[in-house]
Design an enzyme around this catalytic site. Structure first.
Site, PDB file in Angstrom:
ATOM      1  N   CYS A 104     -19.579  42.849  -6.549  1.00 16.59           N
ATOM      2  CA  CYS A 104     -20.435  43.897  -7.106  1.00 16.59           C
ATOM      3  C   CYS A 104     -19.728  44.447  -8.336  1.00 16.59           C
ATOM      4  O   CYS A 104     -18.698  45.119  -8.223  1.00 16.59           O
ATOM      5  CB  CYS A 104     -20.687  45.015  -6.105  1.00 16.59           C
ATOM      6  N   MET A 314     -27.350  44.967 -12.377  1.00 18.26           N
ATOM      7  CA  MET A 314     -26.137  44.720 -11.620  1.00 18.26           C
ATOM      8  C   MET A 314     -24.997  44.449 -12.601  1.00 18.26           C
ATOM      9  O   MET A 314     -25.184  43.769 -13.611  1.00 18.26           O
ATOM     10  CB  MET A 314     -26.321  43.510 -10.707  1.00 18.26           C
TER      11      MET A 314
END
Length: 393
Positions: A104, A314
């Protein structure tokens, strides 16, 4: 009938970039959860509140979106030249599994701050004032990331005036460098080409850039699938048929990239690859009501995460965007006007983001040495999370 009491585990709830997650020190986890496996997954699923057929995460710390159903495990690194090991788990909302296949990028912004504040970094590496350069080993993808953490009077500085579209309030800027961001398990372009014809039954043959950088990503042209690139979340997420089409594209892209051996495996690999669509610059109104002018961006990008259009972008997909933009001939580069470049500003549903990428030719291919971006991070709550004790049995 007796029931096991709840156990409590030290934890910190943090925002990193446009994501939120529950952060743990590895040594603070119950012994059975300090190693990969079913016990760890059961514990973290219960912390987040998954699987939740209601899709609300009412009985857990998750936020019922891909951006807020995240867990992080950190430990002091024994790897030479690194300060902290960072393991990320993307928790499914409605299914009982955690995807450990990728990073992430947004929560990366919070890793350095947590590591410093929780004693995982040698104090000698932290200045009294200025920036601490924290070298992170990203264990999911086995890559090095450098996070530059602002320090004031020996403490992590979280407040500031850096604004990030997709985050309501300003905070301190955290500069991040993703070194050698191409997937360590394969080539930058797993097919060997910057653009391929991707056959997707029921949809057609689409031009696609499939790239392993930051996170494996399948890029297609917005116009080829009936979009403009200015779409907001509701335009996609409220259309079940559209979501199914994107999942079909993603699954066939995963198969073509060699990430799965059969289409059925895609259901158990929701975190990777991502699927995104790109378009040339155009004006639009972001989800906040802010007007984004065509002249303020190089291209438009919309990306899906865990089956839904992301509210912003993201961090790892931004790395893929910056990398692809630096290489002539990719769909990302073409949408941005073509040619070589070392930075690109793209429009996403919440506004804009600038990301840098450094690439060079090597033989017949390309090598990407670094991708850069700025994020921010902040501790939201710290203390203990509680879960029923029988979750480990």
């Amino acid at each position: 009938m007796s029931h096991a009491p709840q156990i409590r585990i030290p934890a910190t709830y943090m925002r990193g970039g446009t994501s939120k997650g529950v952060f743990f020190r590895l040594d603070d986890l119950p012994e059975a959860a300090r190693v990969p496996g079913a016990a760890r997954d059961r514990l973290l699923l219960r912390v987040i509140g998954s699987p939740d057929p209601y899709g609300k995460h009412t009985d857990g710390m998750g936020g019922a979106t891909s951006s807020t159903s995240k867990t992080v495990i950190l430990s002091a690194s024994a790897r030479e030249g690194h300060d902290v090991d960072y393991l990320f788990g993307q928790v499914s909302i409605d299914k009982p599994f955690i995807d450990w296949s990728g990073n992430c990028g947004n929560l990366t912004a919070a890793v350095g701050a947590f590591a410093i504040s929780n004693g995982l970094v040698d104090p000698a590496r932290v200045p009294d004032n200025g920036e601490a350069e924290i070298r992170i080993w990203q264990a999911n993808i086995e890559k090095t990331i450098i996070a530059r953490i602002p320090i004031t009077d020996g403490q992590v500085q979280e407040t500031g005036d850096f604004e990030l579209d997709g985050v309501t309030f300003p905070a301190a800027e955290v500069r991040i460098e993703f070194l050698d961001p191409a997937d360590g398990e394969g080539a930058l372009f797993p097919t060997g080409n910057p653009v391929d014809d991707l056959e997707v039954p029921g949809i057609g043959t689409l031009k696609a850039t499939m790239i392993n950088a930051g996170i494996p990503t399948v890029f297609v042209n917005a116009a080829d699938i009936g979009y403009t690139g200015t779409e907001l979340q509701g335009d996609i997420n409220e259309d079940a048929r559209a979501l199914a089409r994107f999942e079909t594209i993603r699954a066939h892209g995963a198969l073509r990239m060699g990430l799965i051996q059969s289409l059925e495996e895609a259901e158990q690999r929701q975190h990777t690859p991502k699927v995104a669509f790109v378009a040339p610059p155009a004006a639009y109104t972001a989800s906040s009501g802010k007007t984004v002018a065509a002249g303020d961006i190089d291209l438009l990008v919309r990306a899906l995460s865990m089956g839904k259009l992301h509210h912003a972008m993201m961090g790892t997909a931004a790395v893929a965007i910056g990398t692809a933009a630096a290489i002539p001939g990719t769909l990302v580069s073409e949408a941005a006007g073509g040619g070589e470049r070392n930075a690109v500003r793209f429009g996403h549903p919440s506004g804009t983001l600038k990301v840098g990428g450094e690439a060079r030719r090597e033989g017949d291919g390309w090598v990407v040495t670094k991708a850069t971006m700025s994020r921010s991070a902040r501790v939201l709550m710290e203390g203990w999370v509680r879960v029923p004790g029988d979750v480990l049995s």
